[in-house]
Design an enzyme around this catalytic site. Structure first.
Site, PDB file in Angstrom:
ATOM      1  N   LYS A   1       7.053  -4.872   6.589  1.00 19.05           N
ATOM      2  CA  LYS A   1       6.745  -5.765   7.561  1.00 19.05           C
ATOM      3  C   LYS A   1       5.228  -5.916   8.277  1.00 19.05           C
ATOM      4  CE  LYS A   1      11.479  -5.430   8.981  1.00 19.05           C
ATOM      5  NZ  LYS A   1      11.664  -4.410   8.087  1.00 19.05           N
TER       6      LYS A   1
ATOM      7  N   GLN B   1      11.247  -0.315   5.435  1.00 21.18           N
ATOM      8  CA  GLN B   1      10.603  -0.933   6.663  1.00 21.18           C
ATOM      9  C   GLN B   1       9.344  -0.896   6.627  1.00 21.18           C
ATOM     10  OE1 GLN B   1      12.838   0.727  10.337  1.00 21.18           O
ATOM     11  NE2 GLN B   1      10.989   1.815  10.667  1.00 21.18           N
TER      12      GLN B   1
ATOM     13  N   SER C   1     -27.386 -11.899  18.497  1.00 19.67           N
ATOM     14  CA  SER C   1     -27.263 -10.118  18.400  1.00 19.67           C
ATOM     15  C   SER C   1     -27.988 -10.060  19.709  1.00 19.67           C
ATOM     16  CB  SER C   1     -28.442  -9.762  17.483  1.00 19.67           C
ATOM     17  OG  SER C   1     -29.241  -8.604  17.676  1.00 19.67           O
TER      18      SER C   1
ATOM     19  N   GLU D   1     -18.632 -13.822   7.482  1.00 22.28           N
ATOM     20  CA  GLU D   1     -18.438 -12.391   7.043  1.00 22.28           C
ATOM     21  C   GLU D   1     -17.232 -11.883   7.353  1.00 22.28           C
ATOM     22  OE1 GLU D   1     -22.137 -10.180   8.796  1.00 22.28           O
ATOM     23  OE2 GLU D   1     -22.727 -12.265   9.297  1.00 22.28           O
TER      24      GLU D   1
ATOM     25  N   ASN E   1      21.031  -3.777   6.198  1.00 24.34           N
ATOM     26  CA  ASN E   1      20.316  -4.106   5.196  1.00 24.34           C
ATOM     27  C   ASN E   1      20.405  -5.464   4.715  1.00 24.34           C
ATOM     28  OD1 ASN E   1      20.097  -1.390   5.323  1.00 24.34           O
ATOM     29  ND2 ASN E   1      21.457  -0.878   3.782  1.00 24.34           N
TER      30      ASN E   1
ATOM     31  N   TYR F   1      19.103  -0.113  -0.730  1.00 28.58           N
ATOM     32  CA  TYR F   1      18.150   0.148   0.356  1.00 28.58           C
ATOM     33  C   TYR F   1      17.683   1.342   0.710  1.00 28.58           C
ATOM     34  CZ  TYR F   1      16.289  -0.052   5.119  1.00 28.58           C
ATOM     35  OH  TYR F   1      15.133   0.027   5.928  1.00 28.58           O
TER      36      TYR F   1
ATOM     37  N   SER G   1      11.196   0.535  14.389  1.00 23.37           N
ATOM     38  CA  SER G   1      10.434  -0.503  13.705  1.00 23.37           C
ATOM     39  C   SER G   1      10.145  -1.598  14.867  1.00 23.37           C
ATOM     40  CB  SER G   1      10.959  -1.291  12.556  1.00 23.37           C
ATOM     41  OG  SER G   1      12.483  -1.673  12.741  1.00 23.37           O
TER      42      SER G   1
ATOM     43  N   LYS H   1     -31.883 -13.982  16.491  1.00 23.67           N
ATOM     44  CA  LYS H   1     -30.499 -13.930  15.446  1.00 23.67           C
ATOM     45  C   LYS H   1     -29.498 -15.035  15.693  1.00 23.67           C
ATOM     46  CE  LYS H   1     -30.207 -11.520  12.440  1.00 23.67           C
ATOM     47  NZ  LYS H   1     -29.607 -10.176  12.351  1.00 23.67           N
TER      48      LYS H   1
ATOM     49  N   THR I   1     -26.709 -19.159 -12.370  1.00 31.33           N
ATOM     50  CA  THR I   1     -25.870 -18.174 -13.375  1.00 31.33           C
ATOM     51  C   THR I   1     -26.636 -17.062 -13.093  1.00 31.33           C
ATOM     52  OG1 THR I   1     -27.156 -18.605 -15.416  1.00 31.33           O
ATOM     53  CG2 THR I   1     -25.095 -19.922 -15.013  1.00 31.33           C
ATOM     54  N   HIS I   2     -26.004 -15.735 -12.935  1.00 36.15           N
ATOM     55  CA  HIS I   2     -26.564 -14.635 -12.630  1.00 36.15           C
ATOM     56  C   HIS I   2     -27.405 -14.368 -11.200  1.00 36.15           C
ATOM     57  CE1 HIS I   2     -25.741 -13.675 -16.812  1.00 36.15           C
ATOM     58  NE2 HIS I   2     -26.012 -14.892 -17.136  1.00 36.15           N
TER      59      HIS I   2
ATOM     60  N   ASN J   1     -26.209 -15.537  13.339  1.00 34.85           N
ATOM     61  CA  ASN J   1     -25.510 -14.748  12.600  1.00 34.85           C
ATOM     62  C   ASN J   1     -24.137 -15.545  11.889  1.00 34.85           C
ATOM     63  OD1 ASN J   1     -27.245 -12.489  12.463  1.00 34.85           O
ATOM     64  ND2 ASN J   1     -26.161 -11.482  14.001  1.00 34.85           N
TER      65      ASN J   1
HETATM   66  N1  ARG Z   1      14.595  -1.527  10.481  1.00 35.28           N
HETATM   67  C1  ARG Z   1      15.180  -1.325   9.188  1.00 35.28           C
HETATM   68  C2  ARG Z   1      14.098  -1.942   8.113  1.00 35.28           C
HETATM   69  O1  ARG Z   1      13.255  -2.685   8.723  1.00 35.28           O
HETATM   70  C3  ARG Z   1      16.486  -2.338   9.123  1.00 35.28           C
HETATM   71  C4  ARG Z   1      17.292  -1.891   8.055  1.00 35.28           C
HETATM   72  C5  ARG Z   1      17.933  -0.415   8.537  1.00 35.28           C
HETATM   73  N2  ARG Z   1      18.997  -0.094   7.662  1.00 35.28           N
HETATM   74  C6  ARG Z   1      19.267   1.338   7.495  1.00 35.28           C
HETATM   75  N3  ARG Z   1      20.165   1.285   6.646  1.00 35.28           N
HETATM   76  N4  ARG Z   1      18.760   2.294   8.087  1.00 35.28           N
HETATM   77  O2  ARG Z   1      14.269  -1.853   7.174  1.00 35.28           O
END
Ligand code: ARG
Length: 456
Positions: free
Chosen positions: A325, A322, A277, A290, A110, A317, A23, A283, A155-156, A285
């Site tokens: 994130k 993971q 454009s 958007e 964790n 956990y 990660s 143009k 409305t509409h 825009n």
């Molecule tokens: N990189 C992991 C996550 O984002 C951290 C926790 C990992 N824990 C484990 N028991 N492998 O969730």
């Protein structure tokens, strides 16, 4: 390279599989929070005598060095070290030697990662709340400028009744006020410390969870270790509140895009918020509007993604977590930048007040005025509605509007209609007279603006 968790393994690692599991490409954004969490943890380990004060100080000094390097973007992360926690632990080892290995006493990745996420979101949620607040002040200022600007209300997407443009803007103010309240309310659930829940079951070491929570500025602590390490409701709540917020911005952008069109020409965005454009030289825009409309899709996707990741997870956990994130980072960035763009775009937008007003003069949005006029003269509203409906049909066939019908004709329809009907039919009169609470009458809009200005 040997893994920090490599003790029970003798097979060799494969780079492509390490890459799939890592990660670090995205959680390196948590470096600051991870170091902050570790500093609180090590201080507590020293204070409780789980490690010596001297060791705690050595580790703290090493962590401070890493914090400095992180701030200067001098840290080099590697896939081999999987995530931000293991990368930093390895770097700490390189800084201070084997004593670094004592930092992870009575802690797990964790509770560590959950702590990082709570810290990160707490900080960014506060920034987002400030941006919502700023956008609300922009809306009120613009609305105040346009209390007496008249536009067609729809409305509409059909002309319905004339309204104040200020009133229209204040409707968005109402939505954004609820958004802010939701975000502020959710802060309570972000402001909770999972640190010390350890892997899942707590720890045998005499840790002081209250001390680390206080040290990190958390208002509360998770009271169940399984819940503490596996809860991501606080992120779901953020994504959900952000989805509603982005839906509001998207609706507003849709209107701005319409208003910028040749058919409407109600507003003009400054060049800063427009693009051209590559082929059509004429143009201009409304790309930013958007894009915000489009980016609402990413945020809804982030919410659906995380709900789906979590829905089947057994306690506590699981590595699936993971996946919490990138969506959270993406939504923080998307919402923050969208709010900045909105505030700038609306503050600088040019409003074509005459065009807006004219649009209410060549339509039948005053038909309700005529029906109400008849009703106040004693004709049952249903009957008045029928009379005006027939007259509108007649006018459309003749290509005229209600204000063009001569007085004799009005009196032939019903003698209660007098010369004051023409003033009644004017859109300005129609808006001015809507005094009902929360209505579009200038006095109501003014009052509403005064009230909210006092709270902002
Ligand atoms: N990189 C992991 C996550 O984002 C951290 C926790 C990992 N824990 C484990 N028991 N492998 O969730």
């Amino acid at each position: 390279m040997a893994k920090l968790w490599g003790g029970r393994f003798d097979g060799k690692n494969e780079a492509w599989i390490d890459a799939f599991g890592a990660s670090i490409p995205f959680d390196q954004q948590l470096a600051k929070q991870d170091i902050t969490g570790s500093l609180a943890h090590v201080k507590m380990l020293g204070a409780t005598g789980i490690i010596t004060e001297a060791e705690a100080q050595q580790i703290s000094a090493g962590l401070e060095t890493l914090a400095q390097k992180a701030a200067n973007h001098e840290l080099t992360f590697t896939i081999e070290n999987e995530d931000i926690h293991l990368n930093l632990e390895k770097m700490l080892h390189d800084e201070i030697g084997p004593v670094a290995g004592k930092l992870h006493t009575a802690r797990s990745r964790n509770d560590q990662v959950a702590t990082d996420m709570h810290l990160y979101l707490k900080e960014h949620l506060k920034e987002i709340i400030e941006k919502v607040q700023h956008f609300r002040t922009v809306l009120v200022a613009k609305a105040e400028e346009h209390i007496e600007t008249i536009m067609p209300g729809y409305t509409h997407l059909q002309h319905a009744q004339p309204i104040s443009f200020g009133h229209h803007l204040m409707a968005y103010y109402g939505m954004l006020t609820r958004d802010q309240a939701r975000l502020e309310e959710s802060l309570k659930r972000v402001d909770i410390s999972p640190l010390g829940c350890a892997a899942l079951a707590g720890t045998t070491f005499p840790i002081d969870r209250q001390m680390t929570a206080d040290e990190l500025g958390f208002a509360d602590l998770y009271m169940n270790s399984l819940d503490g390490v596996s809860d991501r409701d606080f992120i779901l709540e953020f994504l959900s509140n952000s989805s509603i917020l982005m839906m509001h911005l998207s609706r507003f952008c849709e209107e701005i895009i319409l208003w910028c069109s040749h058919e409407f020409k109600f507003v003009e965005l400054t060049d800063t918020f427009s693009t051209g454009s590559s082929i059509m030289p004429q143009k201009k825009n409304p790309d930013m509007a958007e894009l915000i409309r489009g980016k609402s899709g990413r945020v809804f996707g982030d919410l659906m993604g995380l709900l789906t990741v979590i829905k089947g997870l057994p306690l506590a956990y699981n590595k699936d977590l993971q996946e919490d994130k990138e969506g959270m980072f993406d939504t923080v960035h998307t919402v923050a930048t969208s709010l900045d763009i909105m505030a700038g775009m609306i503050a600088t937008m040019k409003v074509n007040t005459q065009t807006m007003h004219d649009a209410t003069e060549k339509d039948f949005s005053n038909a309700t005025e005529l029906a109400d006029y008849l009703a106040t003269k004693g004709i049952p509203f249903r009957q008045a509605h029928e009379i005006v409906g027939k007259l509108v049909l007649d006018c459309t066939l003749k290509g005229i509007y209600l204000q063009d019908v001569p007085l004799e004709e009005y009196q032939a329809i019903n003698p209660v209609i007098e010369a004051d009907i023409y003033d009644t039919l004017a859109s300005k009169t129609a808006v001015t007279r809507r005094h009902s609470l929360g209505g579009t009458g200038f006095d109501q809009v003014k009052k509403q603006i005064q009230l909210v200005k006092a709270t902002l």
